[in-house]
Structures are given as C-alpha cells and as structure tokens.
Design a protein around this motif. Structure first.
Motif, mmCIF file in Angstrom:
data_model
loop_
_atom_site.group_PDB
_atom_site.id
_atom_site.type_symbol
_atom_site.label_atom_id
_atom_site.label_comp_id
_atom_site.label_asym_id
_atom_site.label_seq_id
_atom_site.Cartn_x
_atom_site.Cartn_y
_atom_site.Cartn_z
ATOM 1 N N THR A 1 0.693 -1.253 -0.047
ATOM 2 C CA THR A 1 -0.040 0.084 -0.139
ATOM 3 C C THR A 1 0.879 1.136 -0.125
ATOM 4 O OG1 THR A 1 -1.602 1.411 1.398
ATOM 5 C CG2 THR A 1 -0.050 -0.160 2.564
ATOM 6 N N GLY B 1 4.810 -0.820 1.694
ATOM 7 C CA GLY B 1 3.823 -1.179 2.487
ATOM 8 C C GLY B 1 4.543 -1.630 3.781
ATOM 9 N N SER C 1 -7.275 -1.408 6.259
ATOM 10 C CA SER C 1 -6.524 -1.709 4.607
ATOM 11 C C SER C 1 -7.546 -1.341 3.659
ATOM 12 C CB SER C 1 -6.253 -2.964 4.558
ATOM 13 O OG SER C 1 -7.277 -3.860 4.392
ATOM 14 N N ASP D 1 -9.399 3.935 0.952
ATOM 15 C CA ASP D 1 -8.783 4.781 0.060
ATOM 16 C C ASP D 1 -7.999 6.089 0.569
ATOM 17 O OD1 ASP D 1 -7.196 5.604 -2.021
ATOM 18 O OD2 ASP D 1 -8.898 5.713 -3.517
#
Length: 268
Positions: free
Chosen positions: A7, A49, A69, A72
């Motif tokens: 991410t 991440g 998670s 956004d």
DNA sequence: TGCCAGGCGACGC
DNA sequence: GCGTCGCATGGC
C-alpha cells in the motif's frame, strides 16, 4: 508466516505513535510489536507497505482490517487539499491511518486519557494489562475483559495510579459486563446515536465518546476536540470546519493533531 | 514552584 | 443552557 501488505499510504511509526493506540512498542530493529484482543503482531515498515508476522491467513485478515486496509486514503487526502492548512497537514502525515480497534479496550483507554498525557496513559494501560490481563506470551498480556474488571474494587486498581479515573473505569466495566451497555450494538448505530449511548457511562463525555467512535467503530464523522484541536480550530477554522472534510472529519482531525502537536514540540 | 496533559461531573446561575 | 472549579498523578 510473513504476510506482505502493499500500500502507498502507510507509515507504521506515525500511525502507531499518533495517540490513537497505546499498546505498541518500537523494537530495536525499528519494527513494532503490539497486541489487540488476544493477538500479537510484529509489523515492519517496507518502502511500499509492510511485512506482518502472523500465525495464519485468518490472522492476516484480522490485522489488515485493524489497519483499515480498505479505505482509500490517497483519495481522502486529495479531497482535503482543497483547504490549505488541512492539505499541508494531510500531505505531511499521509501515512497515518485510523485504526479499527477493539471497542472495550478503546473505551477504557480513552477514559484513562482524560486530562492526561500520552506517556502516562500508556503506562497506566500497561500496568492494567500486566495486573489483570491474561498472559498470552512471554511478558505479553491481553487487555483485561469487562467481567474481570467489573469484579474489582477501587483499592484493587490503586496500583495503576490512575487517580480519579478509577471509578470511571469501574463504571464502564460494570455497565458493559451487565449488558446495560452493549458495545456490539454500536456498530449499527449512527454517529449521534452512538455518542449518546456511550455517554450513559460515567466519565464518558463528548471527547471520549468521539475517540471511541472514531478509533474503534471507524465512525469518521466524529471529530474529537482535545486541547490541541481546540487551539487549531480557534485559529484556523473559527467560522466552521472546511467543506472538504466531508464525512471524513475524524481523519482530518488526526492529520491536524499530528501536524500541530509536532510543531509545538519543536518550539519547546 | 506552578502549570499542563487526547476531560468530566458537580454546581451555581 | 453556559461558565467555573476540583479532581490524582507525574513531567517539565
């Protein structure tokens, strides 16, 4: 096993040291170890991440949800850039996420947080877990459950050195254990309903309720206003919060909290 | 020393 | 409804 979570919006250190959680410790190698419920996690920052040391796929799913998670954050930050101050705070702290913590732990933690400072809150919670929590690994203790705490007396809690908050902790534990307050039912409530419901507990006012609604139930309309945030809103948003915060006021609050707290620390 | 900290309840008006 | 005060504790 090690689970790799990719991410672009994750700064573990800032997230875990931003005053929304109190049970994480930085290790010598820079990774963090923390506890939620009866689970332990070691998490290590990666450039794109994080690496999570977990026992199973199911464990990985739990912790991904814990770290929110699915939200956004990049999109939220773009939305915030319409306001100059908030945009700067969000960009500087773009790796901070709002955790989805266990409700009872979060409730007790923020009851303890009132008129208190983060290092001492962490100390009181640590002693609470070591004294009354189940041992889940070598030197690691779960947060005590409501049943355990409800059976205790103020004298039992004296070693925590929590001061006047002890009777609030006990009232919360008794109400949760008896069913007078059903923490599970709050997930389905609106923000306003959840706030009034939590405030039936002695020692829970607007601020503590907002922290619990935001940091456990992920109700991002909550905008916890502590002394730091009150200064910020008085100086920058005296006429009201900016439109671009939308339904994500709580996320905005966390970026602003970190941004101004850091600047105050530098000035000292 | 006095002041402050991720506030709240009690009280007076 | 709103302002003020006391509250335990510890760091600066």
């Amino acid at each position: 096993m090690e689970y790799i979570w990719k991410t672009d919006c994750l700064d573990i250190a800032r997230t875990l040291e931003s005053g929304q959680c109190f049970r994480w410790r930085r290790q010598e190698d820079g990774s963090y170890t923390g506890i939620s419920g009866t689970r332990i996690l070691r998490i290590r920052q990666l450039p794109d991440g994080a690496a999570l040391t977990v026992g199973s796929e199911e464990g990985a799913r739990y912790w991904l949800r814990y770290f929110d998670s699915e939200t956004d954050y990049a999109s939220v930050i773009r939305q915030f850039s319409a306001d100059k101050t908030l945009g700067a705070a969000a960009r500087e702290n773009r790796g901070i996420r709002i955790l989805r913590q266990e409700p009872f732990e979060t409730l007790i933690s923020f009851i303890i947080s009132q008129n208190n400072n983060i290092p001492r809150i962490t100390g009181i919670i640590g002693r609470l877990c070591e004294s009354f929590g189940t041992r889940i690994a070598d030197g690691e203790y779960a947060f005590p459950d409501a049943e355990t705490l409800a059976a205790l007396s103020p004298e039992d809690l004296a070693p925590l050195r929590a001061g006047f908050r002890v009777r609030y902790i006990l009232d919360a534990a008794v109400k949760v254990h008896s069913g007078a307050v059903d923490l599970g039912s709050i997930y389905a409530m609106t923000y306003d309903e959840g706030r009034e419901y939590l405030k039936t507990i002695t020692g829970v006012g607007d601020k503590v309720a907002d922290c619990v609604l935001l940091f456990a139930y992920h109700k991002t309309e909550a905008f916890p206003a502590d002394v730091w945030i009150k200064r910020v809103t008085a100086e920058y948003y005296a006429d009201g919060l900016p439109e671009c915060m939308g339904e994500y006021r709580g996320i905005a609050q966390q970026y602003l909290f970190e941004y101004f707290r850091k600047r105050a620390a530098v000035r000292k």
